[in-house]
Write a protein that holds these residues in place. Structure first.
Motif, PDB file in Angstrom:
ATOM      1  N   UNK A   1       0.849  -1.199   0.000  1.00 16.32           N
ATOM      2  CA  UNK A   1       0.000   0.000   0.000  1.00 16.32           C
ATOM      3  C   UNK A   1       0.881   1.245   0.000  1.00 16.32           C
ATOM      4  N   UNK A   2       0.526   2.193  -0.849  1.00 14.43           N
ATOM      5  CA  UNK A   2       1.285   3.434  -0.959  1.00 14.43           C
ATOM      6  C   UNK A   2       1.070   4.268   0.302  1.00 14.43           C
ATOM      7  N   UNK A   3       2.144   4.786   0.868  1.00 18.26           N
ATOM      8  CA  UNK A   3       2.075   5.570   2.095  1.00 18.26           C
ATOM      9  C   UNK A   3       2.508   7.011   1.841  1.00 18.26           C
ATOM     10  N   UNK A   4       2.266   7.849   2.820  1.00 18.43           N
ATOM     11  CA  UNK A   4       2.674   9.243   2.730  1.00 18.43           C
ATOM     12  C   UNK A   4       4.182   9.356   2.559  1.00 18.43           C
ATOM     13  N   UNK A   5       4.934   8.539   3.276  1.00 18.99           N
ATOM     14  CA  UNK A   5       6.390   8.625   3.198  1.00 18.99           C
ATOM     15  C   UNK A   5       6.896   8.299   1.796  1.00 18.99           C
ATOM     16  N   UNK A   6       6.249   7.352   1.117  1.00 17.97           N
ATOM     17  CA  UNK A   6       6.631   7.050  -0.261  1.00 17.97           C
ATOM     18  C   UNK A   6       6.340   8.230  -1.181  1.00 17.97           C
ATOM     19  N   UNK A   7       5.187   8.856  -0.977  1.00 13.48           N
ATOM     20  CA  UNK A   7       4.806  10.003  -1.800  1.00 13.48           C
ATOM     21  C   UNK A   7       5.813  11.137  -1.613  1.00 13.48           C
ATOM     22  N   UNK A   8       6.228  11.376  -0.394  1.00 15.04           N
ATOM     23  CA  UNK A   8       7.173  12.455  -0.104  1.00 15.04           C
ATOM     24  C   UNK A   8       8.510  12.255  -0.807  1.00 15.04           C
ATOM     25  N   UNK A   9       8.899  11.011  -1.014  1.00 14.59           N
ATOM     26  CA  UNK A   9      10.207  10.707  -1.605  1.00 14.59           C
ATOM     27  C   UNK A   9      10.190  10.766  -3.131  1.00 14.59           C
ATOM     28  N   UNK A  10       9.025  10.912  -3.732  1.00 11.58           N
ATOM     29  CA  UNK A  10       8.922  10.863  -5.188  1.00 11.58           C
ATOM     30  C   UNK A  10       9.446  12.157  -5.817  1.00 11.58           C
ATOM     31  N   UNK A  11      10.399  12.083  -6.743  1.00 11.47           N
ATOM     32  CA  UNK A  11      10.975  13.282  -7.354  1.00 11.47           C
ATOM     33  C   UNK A  11       9.961  14.140  -8.103  1.00 11.47           C
ATOM     34  N   UNK A  12       8.981  13.512  -8.742  1.00 14.94           N
ATOM     35  CA  UNK A  12       7.967  14.278  -9.469  1.00 14.94           C
ATOM     36  C   UNK A  12       7.129  15.110  -8.503  1.00 14.94           C
ATOM     37  N   UNK A  13       6.731  14.511  -7.399  1.00 16.27           N
ATOM     38  CA  UNK A  13       5.965  15.242  -6.384  1.00 16.27           C
ATOM     39  C   UNK A  13       6.769  16.426  -5.875  1.00 16.27           C
ATOM     40  N   UNK A  14       8.038  16.195  -5.581  1.00 13.33           N
ATOM     41  CA  UNK A  14       8.909  17.255  -5.068  1.00 13.33           C
ATOM     42  C   UNK A  14       9.010  18.407  -6.063  1.00 13.33           C
ATOM     43  N   UNK A  15       9.166  18.085  -7.338  1.00  9.32           N
ATOM     44  CA  UNK A  15       9.290  19.126  -8.366  1.00  9.32           C
ATOM     45  C   UNK A  15       8.013  19.946  -8.481  1.00  9.32           C
ATOM     46  N   UNK A  16       6.858  19.290  -8.455  1.00  8.66           N
ATOM     47  CA  UNK A  16       5.588  20.003  -8.588  1.00  8.66           C
ATOM     48  C   UNK A  16       5.329  20.917  -7.384  1.00  8.66           C
ATOM     49  N   UNK A  17       5.660  20.430  -6.190  1.00 10.58           N
ATOM     50  CA  UNK A  17       5.474  21.245  -4.983  1.00 10.58           C
ATOM     51  C   UNK A  17       6.372  22.480  -5.024  1.00 10.58           C
ATOM     52  N   UNK A  18       7.640  22.264  -5.341  1.00  3.96           N
ATOM     53  CA  UNK A  18       8.605  23.364  -5.346  1.00  3.96           C
ATOM     54  C   UNK A  18       8.247  24.418  -6.380  1.00  3.96           C
ATOM     55  N   UNK A  19       7.976  23.991  -7.604  1.00  2.00           N
ATOM     56  CA  UNK A  19       7.651  24.951  -8.657  1.00  2.00           C
ATOM     57  C   UNK A  19       6.310  25.631  -8.401  1.00  2.00           C
ATOM     58  N   UNK A  20       5.346  24.894  -7.904  1.00  2.00           N
ATOM     59  CA  UNK A  20       4.042  25.501  -7.609  1.00  2.00           C
ATOM     60  C   UNK A  20       4.136  26.593  -6.574  1.00  2.00           C
ATOM     61  N   UNK A  21       4.920  26.367  -5.530  1.00  5.91           N
ATOM     62  CA  UNK A  21       5.107  27.379  -4.501  1.00  5.91           C
ATOM     63  C   UNK A  21       5.833  28.595  -5.047  1.00  5.91           C
ATOM     64  N   UNK A  22       6.802  28.367  -5.936  1.00  5.03           N
ATOM     65  CA  UNK A  22       7.505  29.480  -6.565  1.00  5.03           C
ATOM     66  C   UNK A  22       6.553  30.311  -7.420  1.00  5.03           C
ATOM     67  N   UNK A  23       5.679  29.651  -8.154  1.00  4.61           N
ATOM     68  CA  UNK A  23       4.722  30.362  -9.005  1.00  4.61           C
ATOM     69  C   UNK A  23       3.791  31.238  -8.169  1.00  4.61           C
ATOM     70  N   UNK A  24       3.317  30.695  -7.039  1.00  6.98           N
ATOM     71  CA  UNK A  24       2.432  31.476  -6.168  1.00  6.98           C
ATOM     72  C   UNK A  24       3.174  32.658  -5.566  1.00  6.98           C
ATOM     73  N   UNK A  25       4.447  32.465  -5.235  1.00  8.63           N
ATOM     74  CA  UNK A  25       5.245  33.561  -4.700  1.00  8.63           C
ATOM     75  C   UNK A  25       5.377  34.687  -5.706  1.00  8.63           C
ATOM     76  N   UNK A  26       5.562  34.330  -6.972  1.00  8.22           N
ATOM     77  CA  UNK A  26       5.679  35.337  -8.022  1.00  8.22           C
ATOM     78  C   UNK A  26       4.385  36.125  -8.185  1.00  8.22           C
TER      79      UNK A  26
END
Length: 219
Positions: A1-26
């Motif tokens: 079963x997929x867990x939160x910790x697995x989701x956190x480690x996913x590079x795609x998730x990390x990229x989307x979170x980081x870029x999304x936050x940057x876009x909102x900051x702009x």
């Protein structure tokens, strides 16, 4: 079963979170970084656990809480819907069963106050957790003299806590506000629709929703 910790480690998730936050900051929006996502994930899980839901449903709520804002990488407008589609594809790639991924997709797609509503317990917990994160740490503007009402209200909140009382079937958002910076009236001016959404989400979980500001009950 997929867990939160697995989701956190996913590079795609990390990229989307980081870029999304940057876009909102702009665009001048408040912080939507890992701090917000981890907090919403934790509160979402806590809401369901305290109300007696099973561990797996609470885990799905935590995953939904962590992924709920990834749609900001596309656009702030309708970010819930774009984020729901992104999340579904990511979770299926990670091996999550379609029914669980669909539950999370529905929760994320309905967390915006403009049109969303609780469609399942995971979504109800996500709404309550997301809308309860009001705090001065989310304000990016360092110049108080240029604060708009959203900056002022968030910066005025010194403490926020979502209290879940399973015995009384009550969910209460408790806020401590610096009245020299903002007032409860300004809070209601910009967050009334959010509070109404929280009340509907609590009702979905067979609970009452309350709001306490500086130890005074307003709802």
């Amino acid at each position: 079963m997929v867990t939160l910790e697995e989701v956190k480690k996913d590079p795609e998730v990390e990229a989307l979170i980081t870029r999304g936050n940057e876009h909102l900051g702009a665009m001048g929006f408040t912080e939507h970084s890992h701090r917000h996502l981890n907090l919403v994930a934790s509160i979402s899980r806590n809401v369901l656990e305290r109300l007696g839901y099973d561990k797996r449903t609470a885990e799905l709520a935590a995953v939904a809480g962590y992924l709920h804002d990834i749609g900001n990488v596309v656009s702030r407008q309708d970010h819930g819907q774009s984020g729901a589609l992104l999340a579904y594809n990511i979770l299926r790639r990670l091996g999550m069963p379609a029914d669980e991924a669909a539950t999370i997709m529905g929760a994320i797609g309905n967390h915006e106050e403009e049109y969303g509503q609780a469609v399942n317990p995971v979504g109800a917990a996500l709404i309550l957790a997301d809308k309860s994160d009001v705090h001065r740490s989310r304000v990016r503007n360092n110049d108080i003299s240029t604060f708009d009402i959203h900056d002022r209200v968030n910066y005025a909140v010194q403490h926020s806590f979502l209290r879940v009382d399973a015995g009384k079937r009550a969910i209460t958002l408790e806020l401590t506000i610096d009245l020299a910076i903002s007032t409860p009236m300004e809070y209601f001016e910009i967050f009334l629709t959010r509070m109404m959404m929280c009340r509907r989400a609590a009702r979905f979980l067979h609970c009452h929703f309350g709001l306490v500001v500086n130890d005074a009950r307003l709802l």
